[in-house]
Design a protein around this motif. Structure first.
Motif, PDB file in Angstrom:
ATOM      1  N   GLY A  92       0.784  -1.232   0.000  1.00 33.32           N
ATOM      2  CA  GLY A  92       0.000   0.000   0.000  1.00 33.32           C
ATOM      3  C   GLY A  92       0.812   1.276   0.000  1.00 33.32           C
ATOM      4  N   ALA A  93       2.137   1.179  -0.099  1.00 27.33           N
ATOM      5  CA  ALA A  93       2.991   2.366  -0.018  1.00 27.33           C
ATOM      6  C   ALA A  93       2.623   3.420  -1.058  1.00 27.33           C
ATOM      7  CB  ALA A  93       4.460   1.982  -0.134  1.00 27.33           C
ATOM      8  N   LEU A 115      11.144  -3.847  -6.999  1.00 26.75           N
ATOM      9  CA  LEU A 115      10.289  -3.509  -8.145  1.00 26.75           C
ATOM     10  C   LEU A 115       9.145  -4.495  -8.286  1.00 26.75           C
ATOM     11  CD1 LEU A 115      11.021  -0.978  -9.707  1.00 26.75           C
ATOM     12  CD2 LEU A 115      13.041  -1.996  -8.701  1.00 26.75           C
ATOM     13  N   HIS A 116       9.407  -5.744  -7.955  1.00 33.51           N
ATOM     14  CA  HIS A 116       8.353  -6.757  -7.970  1.00 33.51           C
ATOM     15  C   HIS A 116       7.233  -6.362  -7.006  1.00 33.51           C
ATOM     16  CE1 HIS A 116       6.662 -10.789  -8.498  1.00 33.51           C
ATOM     17  NE2 HIS A 116       6.517 -10.830  -7.181  1.00 33.51           N
ATOM     18  N   ARG A 117       7.609  -5.884  -5.817  1.00 38.54           N
ATOM     19  CA  ARG A 117       6.624  -5.478  -4.822  1.00 38.54           C
ATOM     20  C   ARG A 117       5.866  -4.223  -5.259  1.00 38.54           C
ATOM     21  NH1 ARG A 117       6.975  -6.869   0.383  1.00 38.54           N
ATOM     22  NH2 ARG A 117       4.867  -6.001   0.370  1.00 38.54           N
ATOM     23  N   ILE A 118       6.577  -3.285  -5.863  1.00 39.63           N
ATOM     24  CA  ILE A 118       5.926  -2.062  -6.329  1.00 39.63           C
ATOM     25  C   ILE A 118       4.874  -2.376  -7.384  1.00 39.63           C
ATOM     26  CG2 ILE A 118       6.306   0.046  -7.674  1.00 39.63           C
ATOM     27  CD1 ILE A 118       8.928   0.413  -6.170  1.00 39.63           C
ATOM     28  N   LEU A 119       5.199  -3.266  -8.318  1.00 38.69           N
ATOM     29  CA  LEU A 119       4.233  -3.630  -9.354  1.00 38.69           C
ATOM     30  C   LEU A 119       3.044  -4.389  -8.773  1.00 38.69           C
ATOM     31  CD1 LEU A 119       6.583  -4.626 -12.303  1.00 38.69           C
ATOM     32  CD2 LEU A 119       5.064  -2.647 -12.180  1.00 38.69           C
ATOM     33  N   GLU A 120       3.273  -5.176  -7.736  1.00 42.81           N
ATOM     34  CA  GLU A 120       2.164  -5.855  -7.059  1.00 42.81           C
ATOM     35  C   GLU A 120       1.260  -4.856  -6.356  1.00 42.81           C
ATOM     36  OE1 GLU A 120       3.642 -10.329  -5.780  1.00 42.81           O
ATOM     37  OE2 GLU A 120       4.055  -8.659  -4.418  1.00 42.81           O
TER      38      GLU A 120
END
Length: 305
Positions: A92-93, A115-120
């Motif tokens: 949720g950032a 980046l994987h987390r940001i796209l998720e």
């Protein structure tokens, strides 16, 4: 800079967590240290819709954590610059910040999990520029929508995904980027009926052609030629600075599109680009036009005045 912060400890690391910003900068760089203490975290609601006029935030290299809702309903922030060494990226950032569309990441450690987390975390279109020590790579990840559909017979729900964005996101994994798979999805982007996204994908890959096959490059070039009027218009947006340089390098401008490009850059008083386009005209069309004039004049010899 008017930062609000507090001392924290994350595991065995001690440092500062940014809790807010009260300045009026348009482009903001969060410092590596404040009063000699390293900044290691961006806290919850550190940036919100109260930060009017703030368009770009550059985060420090030694940052360890980006907390949930660090960027909370930020309508003006468009771009975030950060490093791949961030260990903790909380869900949720950036999710509620609809303005964020550009991510620039310095890939000094070769880690892709951030980046994987940001796209998720976002189903919106995101354009990511990977800056490696020896090359750059720009990838556009289109948006997508997911819906739950009930199945009474099976007493379960099915997830329906619309748009190519989810498939594109599958190409960026924690272990790295599947570039060949990414390029192979272009037909899906074209079927999404969002012309701007397909143009951005094509420009990004041609501008930074890392591991770009000749076949894929040809497909991207043909699409840009087909949509060139629209691409020219998009190139005038501030976020797309450098597009015209690509069009010149790829020799995509014919006389008609060159005239249109010159009109667009002159209206915006882009002096440097005007000069580059005039030089392009001299190199590609000046001799041809002179040849036509000579041919026309030589034809007059056949007439008896």
């Amino acid at each position: 800079m008017a930062f609000i912060y507090e001392k924290i400890k994350i595991r065995d690391r001690e440092g500062l967590e940014i809790l807010g910003y009260e300045g009026n900068a348009k482009k903001l760089t969060v410092p590596e240290t404040i009063d000699g203490i390293p900044v290691i975290s961006i806290g919850k609601n550190a940036f919100t819709d109260k930060n009017k006029g703030l368009e770009e935030v550059r985060l420090p290299k030694n940052l360890y954590s980006i907390k949930a809702f660090s960027f909370y309903f930020c309508s003006d922030i468009r771009k975030i610059c950060l490093w791949d060494g961030v260990d903790d990226y909380y869900d949720g950032a950036i999710r509620t910040s609809t303005g964020i569309c550009d991510i620039e990441v310095e890939m000094t450690e070769g880690r892709y999990e951030l980046l994987h987390r940001i796209l998720e975390d976002s189903d919106r279109k995101l354009r990511i520029l990977f800056s490696f020590p020896d090359h750059k790579l720009q990838l556009v990840f289109p948006d997508y929508n997911s819906h739950s559909i009930s199945d009474p017979r099976a007493q379960t729900f099915h997830i329906r995904i619309e748009g190519s964005g989810f498939s594109y996101r599958e190409c960026l994994r924690k272990s790295g980027i599947k570039i060949k798979e990414y390029d192979g999805l272009f037909n899906r982007a074209l079927s999404g009926n969002i012309p701007e996204e397909a143009i951005e994908i094509a420009v990004g890959r041609l501008k930074y052609p890392y591991e770009l096959s000749e076949e894929a490059a040809g497909i991207y070039r043909e699409h840009l030629k087909k949509e060139f009027d629209r691409a020219l218009e998009l190139s005038m947006k501030p976020k797309n600075e450098g597009w015209m340089g690509l069009f010149i390098k790829e020799e995509m401008l014919d006389e008609q599109s060159l005239d249109k490009a010159l009109k667009l850059v002159s209206e915006r008083k882009l002096t440097e680009l005007t000069g580059e386009l005039m030089e392009y005209r001299c190199q590609h069309f000046q001799n041809e036009n002179r040849g036509r004039q000579k041919l026309s004049l030589s034809g007059l010899d056949d007439f008896d005045f």
